[in-house]
Design a protein around this motif. Structure first.
Motif, PDB file in Angstrom:
ATOM      1  N   GLY A 137       0.813  -1.241  -0.087  1.00 28.55           N
ATOM      2  CA  GLY A 137       0.027   0.154   0.048  1.00 28.55           C
ATOM      3  C   GLY A 137       0.728   1.206  -0.112  1.00 28.55           C
ATOM      4  N   LEU A 138       1.678   1.280   0.860  1.00 34.94           N
ATOM      5  CA  LEU A 138       2.988   2.452   0.800  1.00 34.94           C
ATOM      6  C   LEU A 138       3.415   2.598  -0.800  1.00 34.94           C
ATOM      7  CD1 LEU A 138       4.915   4.459   2.168  1.00 34.94           C
ATOM      8  CD2 LEU A 138       6.254   2.421   2.620  1.00 34.94           C
ATOM      9  N   PHE A 139       3.829   1.636  -1.424  1.00 34.49           N
ATOM     10  CA  PHE A 139       4.340   1.770  -2.722  1.00 34.49           C
ATOM     11  C   PHE A 139       3.467   2.107  -4.036  1.00 34.49           C
ATOM     12  CE2 PHE A 139       7.777  -0.707  -0.924  1.00 34.49           C
ATOM     13  CZ  PHE A 139       8.859   0.163  -1.220  1.00 34.49           C
ATOM     14  N   ALA A 140       2.187   1.556  -3.514  1.00 34.05           N
ATOM     15  CA  ALA A 140       1.110   1.749  -4.600  1.00 34.05           C
ATOM     16  C   ALA A 140       0.621   3.406  -4.379  1.00 34.05           C
ATOM     17  CB  ALA A 140       0.101   1.151  -4.206  1.00 34.05           C
ATOM     18  N   THR A 141       0.364   3.913  -3.271  1.00 33.47           N
ATOM     19  CA  THR A 141      -0.068   5.057  -3.080  1.00 33.47           C
ATOM     20  C   THR A 141       1.017   5.968  -3.301  1.00 33.47           C
ATOM     21  OG1 THR A 141       0.598   4.971  -0.506  1.00 33.47           O
ATOM     22  CG2 THR A 141      -1.891   4.606  -1.215  1.00 33.47           C
ATOM     23  N   SER A 142       2.477   5.614  -3.112  1.00 34.45           N
ATOM     24  CA  SER A 142       3.470   6.752  -3.472  1.00 34.45           C
ATOM     25  C   SER A 142       3.599   6.713  -5.064  1.00 34.45           C
ATOM     26  CB  SER A 142       4.807   6.134  -3.031  1.00 34.45           C
ATOM     27  OG  SER A 142       4.805   5.956  -1.701  1.00 34.45           O
ATOM     28  N   LEU A 143       3.185   5.859  -5.841  1.00 34.24           N
ATOM     29  CA  LEU A 143       3.190   5.779  -7.123  1.00 34.24           C
ATOM     30  C   LEU A 143       1.905   6.845  -7.826  1.00 34.24           C
ATOM     31  CD1 LEU A 143       3.998   2.118  -8.182  1.00 34.24           C
ATOM     32  CD2 LEU A 143       5.434   4.334  -8.891  1.00 34.24           C
ATOM     33  N   LEU A 144       0.851   6.554  -7.033  1.00 36.89           N
ATOM     34  CA  LEU A 144      -0.430   7.050  -7.379  1.00 36.89           C
ATOM     35  C   LEU A 144      -0.056   8.621  -7.052  1.00 36.89           C
ATOM     36  CD1 LEU A 144      -3.449   6.950  -8.745  1.00 36.89           C
ATOM     37  CD2 LEU A 144      -3.833   6.745  -6.123  1.00 36.89           C
ATOM     38  N   PHE A 145       0.295   9.067  -5.848  1.00 34.15           N
ATOM     39  CA  PHE A 145       0.528  10.367  -5.592  1.00 34.15           C
ATOM     40  C   PHE A 145       1.310  11.148  -6.533  1.00 34.15           C
ATOM     41  CE2 PHE A 145       3.011  13.705  -3.308  1.00 34.15           C
ATOM     42  CZ  PHE A 145       2.079  14.353  -2.565  1.00 34.15           C
ATOM     43  N   ALA A 146       2.518  10.398  -7.222  1.00 32.21           N
ATOM     44  CA  ALA A 146       3.330  11.084  -8.040  1.00 32.21           C
ATOM     45  C   ALA A 146       2.650  11.229  -9.175  1.00 32.21           C
ATOM     46  CB  ALA A 146       4.700  10.320  -8.283  1.00 32.21           C
ATOM     47  N   TYR A 147       1.825  10.277  -9.833  1.00 30.88           N
ATOM     48  CA  TYR A 147       0.969  10.272 -10.916  1.00 30.88           C
ATOM     49  C   TYR A 147       0.169  11.435 -11.260  1.00 30.88           C
ATOM     50  CZ  TYR A 147      -2.240   9.187 -14.729  1.00 30.88           C
ATOM     51  OH  TYR A 147      -3.148   9.427 -15.777  1.00 30.88           O
ATOM     52  N   LEU A 148      -0.526  11.484  -9.903  1.00 30.10           N
ATOM     53  CA  LEU A 148      -1.577  12.705  -9.900  1.00 30.10           C
ATOM     54  C   LEU A 148      -0.864  14.031  -9.783  1.00 30.10           C
ATOM     55  CD1 LEU A 148      -4.151  10.682  -7.511  1.00 30.10           C
ATOM     56  CD2 LEU A 148      -4.490  10.967  -9.837  1.00 30.10           C
ATOM     57  N   HIS A 149       0.037  14.173  -9.453  1.00 25.97           N
ATOM     58  CA  HIS A 149       0.893  15.770  -9.558  1.00 25.97           C
ATOM     59  C   HIS A 149       1.416  16.078 -10.887  1.00 25.97           C
ATOM     60  CE1 HIS A 149       0.218  15.254  -5.201  1.00 25.97           C
ATOM     61  NE2 HIS A 149       0.391  16.577  -5.378  1.00 25.97           N
ATOM     62  N   GLY A 150       1.186  15.106 -11.834  1.00 24.31           N
ATOM     63  CA  GLY A 150       1.235  15.549 -13.178  1.00 24.31           C
ATOM     64  C   GLY A 150       2.818  16.007 -13.591  1.00 24.31           C
ATOM     65  N   PRO A 151       3.796  15.051 -13.156  1.00 24.65           N
ATOM     66  CA  PRO A 151       5.062  15.251 -13.452  1.00 24.65           C
ATOM     67  C   PRO A 151       5.494  15.303 -14.941  1.00 24.65           C
ATOM     68  CG  PRO A 151       4.960  12.905 -12.794  1.00 24.65           C
ATOM     69  CD  PRO A 151       3.618  13.720 -12.802  1.00 24.65           C
ATOM     70  N   TYR A 152       6.228  16.420 -15.166  1.00 23.62           N
ATOM     71  CA  TYR A 152       6.685  16.648 -16.410  1.00 23.62           C
ATOM     72  C   TYR A 152       7.898  15.449 -17.296  1.00 23.62           C
ATOM     73  CZ  TYR A 152       3.891  20.832 -17.274  1.00 23.62           C
ATOM     74  OH  TYR A 152       3.168  21.596 -17.106  1.00 23.62           O
ATOM     75  N   THR A 153       8.742  15.319 -16.213  1.00 22.67           N
ATOM     76  CA  THR A 153      10.205  14.795 -16.467  1.00 22.67           C
ATOM     77  C   THR A 153      10.265  13.528 -15.549  1.00 22.67           C
ATOM     78  OG1 THR A 153      11.434  16.220 -14.849  1.00 22.67           O
ATOM     79  CG2 THR A 153      11.215  16.856 -17.431  1.00 22.67           C
ATOM     80  N   GLY A 164       5.686  11.201  -1.703  1.00 27.49           N
ATOM     81  CA  GLY A 164       4.669  10.240  -1.387  1.00 27.49           C
ATOM     82  C   GLY A 164       5.132   9.222  -0.432  1.00 27.49           C
ATOM     83  N   PHE A 165       6.307   8.882  -0.533  1.00 27.35           N
ATOM     84  CA  PHE A 165       6.943   7.765   0.006  1.00 27.35           C
ATOM     85  C   PHE A 165       7.242   8.129   1.403  1.00 27.35           C
ATOM     86  CE2 PHE A 165      10.572   4.949   1.609  1.00 27.35           C
ATOM     87  CZ  PHE A 165       9.892   3.566   1.421  1.00 27.35           C
ATOM     88  N   ALA A 166       7.865   9.396   1.449  1.00 33.47           N
ATOM     89  CA  ALA A 166       8.073  10.028   2.908  1.00 33.47           C
ATOM     90  C   ALA A 166       6.814  10.357   3.719  1.00 33.47           C
ATOM     91  CB  ALA A 166       8.624  11.439   2.990  1.00 33.47           C
TER      92      ALA A 166
END
Length: 198
Positions: A137-153, A164-166
């Motif tokens: 759950g920690l890894f899944a929500t960290s990935l989702l958190f990163a994705y939802l913030h719309g990273p460019y690079t 998200g991991f922290a």
């Protein structure tokens, strides 16, 4: 088991609605709509969370606050290392910087409303209830958190993944949602000061 499936069902309904409204708000560049939407989300999360006891919110002590500052210091070192890889701005950051509204309104939205709603959703509902606060759950929500913030690079994705991991680690190790909220508020407060107070 009932709580877990009910929460999962709520998330399935909520995610597409949230993403479509957030995209519309960004296109219109309206912070007023953003604050209104965030307040509605917050009210919904708190109502559902309290009614069904979906997440843990307990008092925090001095030890928790010290751990929060230590966690942020480590997160800040992580940011410095990732910055050597390239630009770390996201679509969210670009949108926020393009808003020409008063710093007080931006402060409330970025440093209070956004961290609280994001932590209730990501850590309280997803990591805590759906994934039972496991490492998966920690890894899944960290990935989702990163994705939802719309990273460019890739560096910006790594930055948000680290955030998200922290936040997730603070929740996992304490099983207290206030700890991840406090770290998220501190993170956004420092970012706000760098962006708007220089």
């Amino acid at each position: 088991m009932y709580k877990r499936w009910m929460t999962f069902f709520l998330i399935l309904i909520f995610m597409p609605i949230h993403l479509s409204i957030a995209e519309k708000i960004m296109r219109e560049n309206s912070l007023t709509l953003s604050i209104l939407f965030t307040l509605i989300e917050l009210a919904l999360f708190l109502y559902v969370g309290k009614k069904y006891d979906l997440f843990h919110i307990r008092k925090i002590c001095l030890k928790d606050i010290l751990k929060c500052f230590l966690s942020y210091a480590l997160l800040f070192l992580f940011y410095i290392m990732v910055n050597f890889l390239g630009p770390t701005q996201s679509e969210t950051t670009q949108t926020v910087q393009s808003l020409s509204l008063s710093w007080s309104v931006l402060f409330v939205d970025l440093c209070v409303l956004a961290p609280v709603t994001e932590e209730i959703f990501m850590r309280g509902m997803l990591q805590g209830i759906v994934f039972k606060n496991t490492y998966f759950g920690l890894f899944a929500t960290s990935l989702l958190f990163a994705y939802l913030h719309g990273p460019y690079t890739i560096p910006s994705f790594i930055t948000y993944l680290g955030m998200g991991f922290a936040f997730g680690i603070r929740y996992k190790t304490s099983d207290n949602l206030w700890n991840s909220i406090l770290l998220h508020v501190l993170n956004n407060l420092v970012a706000f000061c760098f962006l708007y107070m220089r």
